[in-house]
Design a protein around this motif. Structure first.
Motif, short mmCIF file in Angstrom:
data_model
loop_
_atom_site.label_atom_id
_atom_site.label_comp_id
_atom_site.label_asym_id
_atom_site.label_seq_id
_atom_site.Cartn_x
_atom_site.Cartn_y
_atom_site.Cartn_z
N GLU A 1 -14.54 1.57 2.74
CA GLU A 1 -14.92 1.39 1.14
C GLU A 1 -13.37 1.52 0.64
N ARG A 2 -12.97 2.55 0.92
CA ARG A 2 -11.58 3.35 0.23
C ARG A 2 -10.82 2.67 0.79
N LEU A 3 -10.63 2.61 1.80
CA LEU A 3 -10.06 1.70 3.03
C LEU A 3 -9.60 0.50 2.68
N ALA A 4 -10.62 -0.05 3.08
CA ALA A 4 -10.78 -1.54 2.40
C ALA A 4 -9.86 -1.93 1.23
N ALA A 5 -10.06 -1.12 0.55
CA ALA A 5 -9.26 -1.81 -1.42
C ALA A 5 -7.23 -1.03 -0.51
N GLU A 6 -7.25 0.12 0.12
CA GLU A 6 -6.16 0.37 0.60
C GLU A 6 -5.30 -1.02 1.21
N VAL A 7 -6.22 -1.23 2.39
CA VAL A 7 -5.68 -2.01 3.34
C VAL A 7 -4.82 -3.36 2.70
N GLU A 8 -6.27 -4.21 1.79
CA GLU A 8 -6.48 -5.32 1.74
C GLU A 8 -4.48 -5.51 0.37
N ALA A 9 -4.44 -3.70 -0.75
CA ALA A 9 -3.77 -4.46 -1.34
C ALA A 9 -1.83 -4.12 -0.48
N HIS A 10 -2.78 -3.32 0.80
CA HIS A 10 -1.17 -2.97 1.96
C HIS A 10 -0.90 -4.56 1.51
N LEU A 11 -1.85 -5.30 2.56
CA LEU A 11 -1.34 -6.75 3.12
C LEU A 11 -1.00 -7.41 2.02
#
Length: 157
Positions: free
Chosen positions: A128-138
């Motif tokens: 869940e933390r990774l998802a937020a990080e990846v979405e913002a990055h992409l």
């Protein structure tokens, strides 16, 4: 009816703008991440082939983590240096993207360790933390570099 415009194009014969191709890859990553999150939210189950939830999770998570690692490695080694050369004003953006790739890599490594340790609850929390990080990055990457990549014109893929 045979519509040639929708027929599959053999590898090496498809022409597409590089930025548009990047968005397609990002969309694949988003879909895989969403699927992984759904599986984690659903909890324990056994697949039709008898694989346990933990086995399914390990396979899916390690596959996603490996693909995202490879994608960012390719960007860091090929895409970003090319942009740095052709668009020197992008240096701050490219530095941020490189830092984010490193941070995401550490998150992926931690998730892989948790998957190997067999703790689905901690995996779910970290995903869940990774998802937020990846979405913002992409999203940031697309806003910042897609137009520049498309300025190269179409490339054969």
């Amino acid at each position: 009816m045979n519509d040639e415009s929708t027929a599959p194009v053999p590898r090496g014969q498809r022409v597409e703008a590089l930025g548009d191709q990047l968005v397609k890859v990002h969309d694949m990553l988003r879909a895989e991440l969403a699927s992984l999150r759904e599986d984690l939210a659903a909890g324990k189950s056994t697949s039709s082939d008898g694989a346990s939830f933990e086995q399914q999770l390990r396979k899916k998570c390690l596959s996603f983590c490996g693909f995202l690692h490879g994608h960012h490695t390719a960007e860091d080694e090929h895409l970003l240096p090319g942009l740095a050369e052709s668009h020197p004003g992008f240096a701050p953006v490219l530095e941020r993207l490189t830092r984010e790739h490193s941070a995401i890599s550490r998150s992926l490594d931690r998730i892989q360790e948790l998957v190997e340790g067999g703790d689905p609850v901690r995996v779910r929390d970290d995903v869940e933390r990774l998802a937020a990080e990846v979405e913002a990055h992409l999203d940031y990457e697309e806003r910042q570099i897609v137009e520049a990549l498309n300025s190269y014109g179409p490339v054969t893929i």
